[in-house]
Design a protein around this motif. Structure first.
Motif, PDB file in Angstrom:
ATOM      1  N   VAL A 115       0.842  -1.202   0.000  1.00 28.25           N
ATOM      2  CA  VAL A 115       0.000   0.000   0.000  1.00 28.25           C
ATOM      3  C   VAL A 115       0.875   1.249   0.000  1.00 28.25           C
ATOM      4  N   ALA A 116       1.895   1.269   0.854  1.00 32.54           N
ATOM      5  CA  ALA A 116       2.776   2.441   0.934  1.00 32.54           C
ATOM      6  C   ALA A 116       3.498   2.682  -0.387  1.00 32.54           C
ATOM      7  N   LEU A 117       4.005   1.614  -1.000  1.00 29.54           N
ATOM      8  CA  LEU A 117       4.701   1.749  -2.281  1.00 29.54           C
ATOM      9  C   LEU A 117       3.742   2.214  -3.373  1.00 29.54           C
ATOM     10  N   THR A 118       2.559   1.625  -3.418  1.00 27.45           N
ATOM     11  CA  THR A 118       1.582   1.993  -4.439  1.00 27.45           C
ATOM     12  C   THR A 118       1.164   3.447  -4.284  1.00 27.45           C
ATOM     13  N   ARG A 119       0.925   3.872  -3.062  1.00 25.14           N
ATOM     14  CA  ARG A 119       0.542   5.265  -2.836  1.00 25.14           C
ATOM     15  C   ARG A 119       1.646   6.216  -3.276  1.00 25.14           C
ATOM     16  N   ALA A 120       2.883   5.833  -2.996  1.00 24.31           N
ATOM     17  CA  ALA A 120       4.006   6.690  -3.381  1.00 24.31           C
ATOM     18  C   ALA A 120       4.089   6.819  -4.899  1.00 24.31           C
ATOM     19  N   LYS A 121       3.886   5.717  -5.602  1.00 20.55           N
ATOM     20  CA  LYS A 121       3.957   5.744  -7.066  1.00 20.55           C
ATOM     21  C   LYS A 121       2.742   6.445  -7.671  1.00 20.55           C
ATOM     22  N   MET A 122       1.597   6.322  -7.046  1.00 21.06           N
ATOM     23  CA  MET A 122       0.427   7.072  -7.492  1.00 21.06           C
ATOM     24  C   MET A 122       0.696   8.572  -7.426  1.00 21.06           C
TER      25      MET A 122
END
Length: 223
Positions: A115-122
């Motif tokens: 979730v943290a990685l996906t949010r950062a890339k979003m």
């Protein structure tokens, strides 16, 4: 966010001079007890004929292919998504586990890291939540199995991508007693299941963001 790197062998992905990233595709490794580092080591050898940009386990996040390059993670003979392809997507693989029945699942910490990685890339690429999809949504491959077989688990993951962020987001709680009342029961459940171990002296050192994500998943009976 700490991201370690071991790049895939050049035969396993396509080097590009620049590309537009419009989608993030979520996958699972389909293994039992593997690690992000171990997957990067596997794809660092020639002839794997597949790749992903990132691998996430319960402890670490590793990069295998740079964002600017095209990983081979969601291609297929038949597509069920109108626009998402390897050429315009990042691939994020979650390391999986198997329960006693042989069903795949993700550890809560793995989900939180993803979730943290996906949010950062979003945030980095201006990707809206509706452009975060499963491999299944692109080609109908049963991937990631825990999020295909359990619609509620996938919805919980998607909900966590847009969970409210405020000044408390980086607050860290040393022990369960330090955490807010609304999070304590979930944290205790994670400790009882040994999914959250802490330092062995009762100190868990978890963030407010982690607590919010785990409570959402707990309410949806993901663990």
């Amino acid at each position: 966010m700490s991201i370690k790197e071991l790049l895939a062998h050049g035969s396993n992905y396509t080097t590009t001079s620049g590309r537009r990233i419009d989608y993030i595709v979520i996958h699972y490794t389909g293994n039992d007890g593997d690690t992000a580092e171990g997957n990067c080591k596997y794809f660092s050898s020639a002839g794997r004929n597949a790749s992903a940009h990132y691998f996430v386990d319960e402890r670490e996040t590793w990069r295998s292919v740079r964002d600017k390059d095209k990983a081979w993670h969601c291609g297929g003979k038949t597509y069920y998504h109108a626009k998402c392809r390897n050429t315009n997507a990042l691939g994020i693989e979650l390391c999986s586990r198997k329960d006693k029945s042989g069903a795949y699942y993700f550890k809560p910490e793995t989900i939180a890291r993803a979730v943290a990685l996906t949010r950062a890339k979003m945030a980095e690429y201006g990707i809206p939540p509706e452009h975060v999809v499963r491999h299944y949504d692109v080609t109908h491959k049963m991937c990631p199995a825990p999020f295909v077989q359990d619609a509620a688990a996938w919805q919980a993951f998607k909900n966590a991508l847009t969970a409210r962020e405020d000044s408390d987001a980086m607050t860290t709680y040393k022990t369960i007693a330090d955490a807010p009342d609304w999070a304590q029961a979930t944290l205790k459940k994670l400790m009882d299941k040994k999914a959250l171990k802490g330092d062995g002296n009762g100190n868990i050192n978890v963030s407010e963001d982690f607590c919010r994500t785990m409570v959402v998943l707990d309410r949806l009976s993901v663990f």
